[in-house]
Write a protein that holds these residues in place. Structure first.
Motif, PDB file in Angstrom:
ATOM      1  N   ALA A  93       0.824  -1.212   0.000  1.00  0.00           N
ATOM      2  CA  ALA A  93       0.000   0.000   0.000  1.00  0.00           C
ATOM      3  C   ALA A  93       0.857   1.260   0.000  1.00  0.00           C
ATOM      4  N   LEU A  94       2.002   1.206   0.671  1.00  0.00           N
ATOM      5  CA  LEU A  94       2.909   2.363   0.693  1.00  0.00           C
ATOM      6  C   LEU A  94       3.655   2.530  -0.625  1.00  0.00           C
ATOM      7  N   GLY A  95       3.629   1.493  -1.466  1.00  0.00           N
ATOM      8  CA  GLY A  95       4.272   1.580  -2.777  1.00  0.00           C
ATOM      9  C   GLY A  95       5.454   0.665  -2.970  1.00  0.00           C
ATOM     10  N   ALA A  96       5.693  -0.246  -2.012  1.00  0.00           N
ATOM     11  CA  ALA A  96       6.826  -1.167  -2.132  1.00  0.00           C
ATOM     12  C   ALA A  96       6.522  -2.278  -3.129  1.00  0.00           C
ATOM     13  N   GLU A  97       7.586  -2.903  -3.610  1.00  0.00           N
ATOM     14  CA  GLU A  97       7.455  -4.060  -4.511  1.00  0.00           C
ATOM     15  C   GLU A  97       7.830  -5.297  -3.722  1.00  0.00           C
ATOM     16  N   ILE A  98       6.825  -6.076  -3.344  1.00  0.00           N
ATOM     17  CA  ILE A  98       7.046  -7.204  -2.443  1.00  0.00           C
ATOM     18  C   ILE A  98       6.180  -8.381  -2.873  1.00  0.00           C
ATOM     19  N   LYS A  99       6.774  -9.564  -2.841  1.00  0.00           N
ATOM     20  CA  LYS A  99       6.064 -10.788  -3.211  1.00  0.00           C
ATOM     21  C   LYS A  99       6.045 -11.723  -2.015  1.00  0.00           C
ATOM     22  N   GLU A 100       4.855 -12.170  -1.650  1.00  0.00           N
ATOM     23  CA  GLU A 100       4.677 -13.058  -0.498  1.00  0.00           C
ATOM     24  C   GLU A 100       4.641 -14.507  -0.946  1.00  0.00           C
ATOM     25  N   GLY A 101       5.456 -15.346  -0.309  1.00  0.00           N
ATOM     26  CA  GLY A 101       5.419 -16.783  -0.547  1.00  0.00           C
ATOM     27  C   GLY A 101       4.878 -17.499   0.670  1.00  0.00           C
ATOM     28  N   PRO A 102       4.828 -18.827   0.644  1.00  0.00           N
ATOM     29  CA  PRO A 102       4.289 -19.582   1.783  1.00  0.00           C
ATOM     30  C   PRO A 102       5.029 -19.307   3.087  1.00  0.00           C
ATOM     31  N   GLY A 152      13.991  -3.477  -3.722  1.00  0.00           N
ATOM     32  CA  GLY A 152      14.115  -2.188  -3.057  1.00  0.00           C
ATOM     33  C   GLY A 152      13.959  -0.997  -3.992  1.00  0.00           C
ATOM     34  N   LYS A 153      13.452   0.104  -3.438  1.00  0.00           N
ATOM     35  CA  LYS A 153      13.291   1.360  -4.160  1.00  0.00           C
ATOM     36  C   LYS A 153      13.969   2.484  -3.391  1.00  0.00           C
ATOM     37  N   GLU A 154      14.187   3.594  -4.065  1.00  0.00           N
ATOM     38  CA  GLU A 154      14.801   4.749  -3.418  1.00  0.00           C
ATOM     39  C   GLU A 154      13.832   5.402  -2.439  1.00  0.00           C
ATOM     40  N   LYS A 155      12.578   5.530  -2.861  1.00  0.00           N
ATOM     41  CA  LYS A 155      11.531   6.109  -2.021  1.00  0.00           C
ATOM     42  C   LYS A 155      10.220   5.385  -2.291  1.00  0.00           C
ATOM     43  N   LEU A 156       9.256   5.568  -1.397  1.00  0.00           N
ATOM     44  CA  LEU A 156       7.926   5.015  -1.588  1.00  0.00           C
ATOM     45  C   LEU A 156       6.936   6.167  -1.719  1.00  0.00           C
ATOM     46  N   PRO A 157       5.876   6.016  -2.500  1.00  0.00           N
ATOM     47  CA  PRO A 157       4.925   7.112  -2.690  1.00  0.00           C
ATOM     48  C   PRO A 157       4.205   7.523  -1.401  1.00  0.00           C
ATOM     49  N   GLY A 158       3.767   6.571  -0.611  1.00  0.00           N
ATOM     50  CA  GLY A 158       2.979   6.912   0.582  1.00  0.00           C
ATOM     51  C   GLY A 158       1.651   7.516   0.175  1.00  0.00           C
ATOM     52  N   GLY A 159       1.177   8.483   0.988  1.00  0.00           N
ATOM     53  CA  GLY A 159      -0.074   9.139   0.677  1.00  0.00           C
ATOM     54  C   GLY A 159      -1.302   8.270   0.883  1.00  0.00           C
ATOM     55  N   VAL A 160      -1.215   7.294   1.789  1.00  0.00           N
ATOM     56  CA  VAL A 160      -2.313   6.353   2.001  1.00  0.00           C
ATOM     57  C   VAL A 160      -2.560   6.160   3.498  1.00  0.00           C
ATOM     58  N   THR A 161      -3.684   5.538   3.787  1.00  0.00           N
ATOM     59  CA  THR A 161      -3.986   5.089   5.147  1.00  0.00           C
ATOM     60  C   THR A 161      -3.864   3.572   5.188  1.00  0.00           C
ATOM     61  N   VAL A 162      -3.102   3.068   6.150  1.00  0.00           N
ATOM     62  CA  VAL A 162      -2.918   1.624   6.301  1.00  0.00           C
ATOM     63  C   VAL A 162      -3.365   1.214   7.699  1.00  0.00           C
ATOM     64  N   SER A 163      -3.693  -0.044   7.840  1.00  0.00           N
ATOM     65  CA  SER A 163      -4.102  -0.582   9.133  1.00  0.00           C
ATOM     66  C   SER A 163      -2.896  -1.114   9.889  1.00  0.00           C
TER      67      SER A 163
END
Length: 413
Positions: free
Chosen positions: A332-341, A348-359
């Motif tokens: 949600a913050l803009g990261a590139e992440i893949k979840e496995g079992p 990795g990125k230099e910055k993340l966009p943000g601008g969101v509400t997360v739980s």
């Protein structure tokens, strides 16, 4: 419930993480089992530690706060188990409290009823249940209440080593009090062994001897805990979030940690150094799964490099399914992440966009991860349920602000 609104800022200054929750559980329990009076300093009554204190009080010990962070523990001693109805033990959301005290309730009172909140009573207790069936101990889990009745007896207790070490710790506290000798035998290789080492060190401080064997431990019976004074050391688990801040370019100094600690999460220092190196990286967290949230925040902002975090499957049965919630929040913050079992792969990125509400997912480590990742976001970040940090680090938001973090906490319905 509170929502944290964070404006991205670089943090700077010196921070002292809270006392170790893992060690505090262990020292408080050992002190409560003694026949005398112990004084412990540098104790922080986070929600989890308060749960352990309250359950030990229900067991018969008493606690007198002598000043900030100092508590005097009057041990329950070892006479006959108390008569009357079985105690009710409210473990809050603390898995350590629940699993550490189940065997002790049987030993001291012949049973008890355990309750909790959140996902606690859904977390698996199968290793205990299998032992109880072998030993003829009654148990029933119904309506979010676990009732156990019976007495532990000396003998062999076989447990898998690749489940939570909390089951081993619970037995290590109870078995020395039985009249005869016992053996804990591991049926598979031990994971999170550092937590068992912490338990063994606590037992030794309070006069209880346990002998290591090739596939487990021999526990002589007929022992008694001796009162002991001491201090709780700083917490490497929560220090992990400030190491993550350092990796994101924040000049933060971390004070109050013991480099010779038995805490397995002191691996964060080596992982942080490895994160600074060029190239792709694989981190094995089999022995320190609680470090995954800060490591994931670091990896998400490790620009141009891929990080694989492996052997993390046990995170699915924490306060949240942490593999899923880490993935959801950082994505949600803009990261590139893949979840496995049982793994995460993060580009990795230099910055993340943000601008969101997360739980915060009612998970202290997820909320703190989001707060650290927000440092390198381009837009503000809101975290709902931000007060869940009280579970382990009640002063987290205050420390964040003291380091220059721009965070406001607002009450929400």
């Amino acid at each position: 419930m509170k929502t944290a609104r964070i404006l991205p800022r670089t943090l700077a200054g010196t921070v002292t993480p809270p006392p170790s929750k893992s060690q505090a559980h262990r020292l408080l329990i050992a002190a409560a089992l003694s026949g005398g009076i112990s004084t412990l300093s540098h104790v922080a009554f986070s929600q989890d530690i308060a749960a352990t204190r309250d359950c030990l009080t229900a067991m018969g010990a008493s606690f007198v706060e002598q000043g900030p962070g100092v508590v005097e523990i009057h041990g329950l001693g070892w006479s006959i188990p108390q008569a009357g109805p079985y105690p009710i033990f409210d473990c809050g959301e603390s898995g350590s409290t629940l699993r550490f005290l189940i065997p002790l309730a049987l030993t001291v009172h012949g049973g008890g009823a355990f309750t909790g909140r959140g996902r606690l009573m859904e977390r698996p207790q199968t290793p205990y249940f299998r032992l109880f069936e072998e030993k003829g101990i009654f148990y029933r889990l119904e309506g979010g209440i676990l009732t156990v009745k019976g007495q532990l007896t000396p003998g062999v207790y076989a447990l898998p080593g690749d489940v939570s070490s909390q089951f081993i710790t619970g037995l290590l506290y109870a078995l020395p009090l039985l009249e005869g000798d016992s053996d804990i035998v591991l049926t598979s290789p031990l994971e999170s062994g550092d937590y068992v080492t912490m338990t063994l060190r606590a037992l030794e401080r309070f006069g209880v001897a346990v002998e290591a064997r090739e596939n487990g431990w021999h526990v002589p019976g007929g022992q008694r805990y001796r009162a002991c004074d001491g201090a709780v050391e700083g917490d490497w688990s929560n220090a992990g979030f400030w190491y993550a801040a350092q990796s994101l370019g924040c000049p933060v100094d971390i004070a109050g940690l013991d480099p010779d600690s038995a805490q397995g999460d002191k691996r964060i220092a080596g992982f942080a150094r490895a994160m600074e190196e060029a190239g792709d990286l694989t981190l094995d967290v089999r022995q320190c799964p609680d470090l995954v949230p800060p490591l994931a925040a670091m990896a998400a902002l490790r620009a141009g490099r891929k990080t694989s975090i492996v052997n993390a499957g046990r995170l699915r049965i924490k306060e949240s399914d942490r593999l899923a919630t880490v993935t959801e929040v950082l994505t949600a913050l803009g990261a590139e992440i893949k979840e496995g079992p049982d793994d995460l792969v993060i580009a990795g990125k230099e910055k993340l966009p943000g601008g969101v509400t997360v739980s915060g997912h009612n998970d202290h480590r997820i909320a703190m991860m989001a707060a650290i990742a927000a440092i390198r976001c381009e837009q503000p970040v809101c975290i709902t349920g931000a007060d869940c940090v009280k579970k382990s680090y009640p002063d987290f938001w205050r420390h964040y602000q003291q380091l220059g973090g721009q965070v406001t906490l607002e009450e929400t319905v």
